[in-house]
Design an enzyme around this catalytic site. Structure first.
Site, PDB file in Angstrom:
ATOM      1  N   PHE A 249       0.816  -1.229   0.000  1.00  0.00           N
ATOM      2  CA  PHE A 249       0.000   0.000   0.000  1.00  0.00           C
ATOM      3  C   PHE A 249       0.845   1.272   0.000  1.00  0.00           C
ATOM      4  CE2 PHE A 249      -2.937  -3.273   0.732  1.00  0.00           C
ATOM      5  CZ  PHE A 249      -4.150  -2.822   0.260  1.00  0.00           C
ATOM      6  N   CYS A 260     -14.934   0.092  -0.830  1.00  0.00           N
ATOM      7  CA  CYS A 260     -14.630   0.000   0.613  1.00  0.00           C
ATOM      8  C   CYS A 260     -13.886   1.220   1.169  1.00  0.00           C
ATOM      9  CB  CYS A 260     -13.842  -1.270   0.888  1.00  0.00           C
ATOM     10  SG  CYS A 260     -14.851  -2.739   0.671  1.00  0.00           S
ATOM     11  N   ARG A 327     -17.240   0.691  -8.772  1.00  0.00           N
ATOM     12  CA  ARG A 327     -17.687   1.575  -7.683  1.00  0.00           C
ATOM     13  C   ARG A 327     -16.531   2.488  -7.246  1.00  0.00           C
ATOM     14  NH1 ARG A 327     -20.683  -2.859  -3.912  1.00  0.00           N
ATOM     15  NH2 ARG A 327     -18.921  -4.096  -4.611  1.00  0.00           N
TER      16      ARG A 327
HETATM   17  P1  NAD Z   1     -22.501  -6.073  -2.987  1.00  0.00           P
HETATM   18  O1  NAD Z   1     -23.251  -4.845  -3.271  1.00  0.00           O
HETATM   19  O2  NAD Z   1     -21.634  -6.700  -4.039  1.00  0.00           O
HETATM   20  O3  NAD Z   1     -23.503  -7.207  -2.500  1.00  0.00           O
HETATM   21  C1  NAD Z   1     -24.541  -6.998  -1.606  1.00  0.00           C
HETATM   22  C2  NAD Z   1     -25.675  -7.916  -1.985  1.00  0.00           C
HETATM   23  O4  NAD Z   1     -26.692  -7.843  -0.982  1.00  0.00           O
HETATM   24  C3  NAD Z   1     -26.354  -7.546  -3.313  1.00  0.00           C
HETATM   25  O5  NAD Z   1     -26.340  -8.662  -4.176  1.00  0.00           O
HETATM   26  C4  NAD Z   1     -27.777  -7.150  -2.900  1.00  0.00           C
HETATM   27  O6  NAD Z   1     -28.736  -7.503  -3.887  1.00  0.00           O
HETATM   28  C5  NAD Z   1     -27.945  -7.966  -1.629  1.00  0.00           C
HETATM   29  N1  NAD Z   1     -29.014  -7.484  -0.742  1.00  0.00           N
HETATM   30  C6  NAD Z   1     -29.280  -6.217  -0.361  1.00  0.00           C
HETATM   31  N2  NAD Z   1     -30.358  -6.190   0.452  1.00  0.00           N
HETATM   32  C7  NAD Z   1     -30.763  -7.471   0.585  1.00  0.00           C
HETATM   33  C8  NAD Z   1     -31.827  -8.084   1.290  1.00  0.00           C
HETATM   34  N3  NAD Z   1     -32.687  -7.367   2.012  1.00  0.00           N
HETATM   35  N4  NAD Z   1     -31.964  -9.430   1.206  1.00  0.00           N
HETATM   36  C9  NAD Z   1     -31.111 -10.167   0.458  1.00  0.00           C
HETATM   37  N5  NAD Z   1     -30.088  -9.636  -0.227  1.00  0.00           N
HETATM   38  C10 NAD Z   1     -29.908  -8.311  -0.177  1.00  0.00           C
HETATM   39  O7  NAD Z   1     -21.639  -5.768  -1.695  1.00  0.00           O
HETATM   40  P2  NAD Z   1     -20.213  -6.376  -1.281  1.00  0.00           P
HETATM   41  O8  NAD Z   1     -19.142  -5.699  -2.031  1.00  0.00           O
HETATM   42  O9  NAD Z   1     -20.279  -7.855  -1.265  1.00  0.00           O
HETATM   43  O10 NAD Z   1     -20.125  -5.841   0.220  1.00  0.00           O
HETATM   44  C11 NAD Z   1     -20.936  -6.368   1.251  1.00  0.00           C
HETATM   45  C12 NAD Z   1     -20.386  -5.869   2.571  1.00  0.00           C
HETATM   46  O11 NAD Z   1     -19.049  -6.370   2.776  1.00  0.00           O
HETATM   47  C13 NAD Z   1     -20.290  -4.345   2.671  1.00  0.00           C
HETATM   48  O12 NAD Z   1     -20.548  -3.968   3.998  1.00  0.00           O
HETATM   49  C14 NAD Z   1     -18.836  -4.082   2.339  1.00  0.00           C
HETATM   50  O13 NAD Z   1     -18.372  -2.889   2.916  1.00  0.00           O
HETATM   51  C15 NAD Z   1     -18.167  -5.275   2.970  1.00  0.00           C
HETATM   52  N6  NAD Z   1     -16.891  -5.630   2.366  1.00  0.00           N
HETATM   53  C16 NAD Z   1     -16.746  -5.605   1.012  1.00  0.00           C
HETATM   54  C17 NAD Z   1     -15.532  -5.980   0.456  1.00  0.00           C
HETATM   55  C18 NAD Z   1     -15.329  -5.934  -1.038  1.00  0.00           C
HETATM   56  O14 NAD Z   1     -14.186  -6.024  -1.465  1.00  0.00           O
HETATM   57  N7  NAD Z   1     -16.356  -5.817  -1.841  1.00  0.00           N
HETATM   58  C19 NAD Z   1     -14.447  -6.391   1.276  1.00  0.00           C
HETATM   59  C20 NAD Z   1     -14.653  -6.431   2.643  1.00  0.00           C
HETATM   60  C21 NAD Z   1     -15.869  -6.044   3.186  1.00  0.00           C
END
Ligand code: NAD
Length: 436
Positions: A249, A260, A327
């Protein structure tokens, strides 16, 4: 173990696939019907190396299923993971509406003791909120526990990161509850931190904020190097080889983007303020990051003159390599600024063009290859450091360009090589290569 993962995005899908691969029975739930149908048909909704093979193999073996039916999935499971999105509101505060919606649905569906695990990144105190929401929606009082198990995977290496995390953080109300998760993760044989819920929640934000700070720090040093004629690549090595600091980093560039770091930094600033602490250090981290795209476009205007009659070939749109995630991609900001300066834009990305199309501001012509994007362009702006760009035939690229000019926002190439190849080459924190 019977596991339900609610939210089948980057985190939920990878987590579900890996738990199934470890021999558990996993059902992944999402309220996006199209996503579930596509997964049932064997099509991945995201680009992630190794994911499709793992999902296919575990689905065929009957350990992994996809559904929109949250109620029955909750009832058949012992452990329920919440992995839905936690985007930022305009104020920087975390929008917990998806987490709350899922918690209330879990409460309504609960028929026996469950462990509810929060894997979404949520501000300190959310574990308590989830407990309250579930309790309020239970048709009758049923015992359950809430655990925080933040996720540290990186898009682009999500499977690898989930199989071999540096550490697994488990924030649980008692040792006994923590043991359920310890058992689940035991086959990975990775270090585990077992702590209380609020500490686990803070660990996630502190980690991301620290990494973001490293990026902004080296970018600030890059600004100094540019002004002083120093070479940030050398500085970075000299600093990062100190084992107390580390090289990770410390790559200067356009700054951090993605789903994130930007939102997690803003969320921690907001949480700190709510708790009575003005997190000035983190505010500066965000401020430095906000200036990066404008810095590159300034550099372009200085070297190229007014951009209003220029065609710029943008190479790389995804917020980082090996993902199609757009994003908070820095490319969107750079393209907006290039448009504002009047430039015509041709863009190419190895995998993110589909996701980019509806998001890019203004008119952008998408090209089927880097070479076609560069053909007749006045300059290249390299915005994502895809490996494919490292191995481009640079002589061919130079011949295609109207002017052999590259602005490298990710320091992908060696300036000396660019000089030998006859390019004018501008990168971050290093002396420009200008043909004499
Ligand atoms: P994302 O947007 O890719 O996925 C979220 C999913 O949740 C979507 O498919 C959405 O349709 C679903 N969803 C929303 N409301 C719902 C409901 N009521 N019932 C069922 N499904 C529902 O998000 P992501 O990137 O996977 O991130 C998820 C969490 O993990 C966030 O808090 C993020 O900050 C955290 N996170 C993400 C990463 C990353 O690299 N993307 C890494 C670490 C932590």
């Amino acid at each position: 173990m019977n596991i339900c993962v609610v939210g089948t995005g980057y985190v939920g899908l990878v987590t579900g696939a890996v738990f199934a691969d470890l021999g558990n029975d996993v059902v992944c739930v999402d309220n996006d019907r199209a996503k579930i149908e596509s997964l049932r048909a064997g099509r991945m909704p995201i680009y992630e190396p190794g994911l499709e093979e793992m999902v296919t193999h575990n689905t065929e073996d009957g350990r992994l299923a996809f559904t929109t039916d949250l109620d029955s999935s909750v009832r058949q499971s012992d452990v329920i993971f919440i992995a839905v999105g936690t985007p930022a509101k305009d104020s920087g505060e975390t929008d917990l509406s998806q987490v709350e919606a899922v918690a209330s649905a879990i409460g309504r569906a609960m028929d026996r003791y469950k462990v509810v695990v929060n894997k979404s990144t949520v501000p300190v105190g959310t574990g308590e909120l989830v407990r309250d929401v579930i309790t309020r929606h239970q048709p009758m009082p049923i015992d359950f526990d809430v655990v925080s198990n933040p996720e540290f995977l990186r898009e682009g290496s999500a499977i690898e990161d989930t199989l071999r995390p540096d550490r697994i953080v488990i924030g649980a109300p008692t040792q006994q509850v923590a043991m359920t998760l310890v058992e689940l993760y035991a086959p990975l044989e990775r270090p585990m931190i077992i702590t209380d819920l609020p500490s686990a929640e803070v660990i996630k934000y502190a980690s991301n904020a620290f990494l973001a700070a490293k990026i902004s720090f080296i970018n600030a040093i890059a600004n100094i190097c540019e002004a002083a004629g120093a070479d940030v690549s050398q500085v970075m090595k000299g600093v990062g080889l100190d084992s107390r600091i580390g090289l990770a980093f410390l790559q200067p560039g356009l700054g951090y983007g993605g789903s994130c770091f930007p939102k997690d930094v803003d969320s921690l600033i907001h949480t700190a303020a709510q708790l009575g602490y003005d997190f000035k250090l983190l505010k500066s981290v965000a401020e430095i990051n906000r200036e990066r795209a404008a810095h590159l476009v300034d550099m372009m205007e200085k070297a190229l003159g007014p951009l209003d009659d220029k065609t710029v070939a943008v190479l790389g749109l995804a917020f980082k390599p090996n993902t199609d995630d757009m994003r908070e991609a820095k490319s969107l900001e750079a393209i907006r600024l290039l448009h504002a300066a009047g430039a015509r834009i041709r863009a190419y990305d190895p995998v993110a063009m589909g996701n980019a199309r509806p998001l890019v501001p203004g008119d952008v012509a998408f090209s089927p290859s880097a070479y076609e994007a560069a053909d007749g362009a006045d300059a290249i702006a390299l915005l994502t450091e895809w490996n494919e760009f490292k191995f481009l035939n640079l002589e061919r690229l130079r011949r295609l360009l109207r002017r052999p000019l590259i602005f490298d926002g990710r320091n992908l190439y060696e300036p000396e090589r660019m000089r030998r190849l006859g390019f004018e080459y501008h990168s971050i924190g290093r002396k420009p290569v200008v043909p004499v």
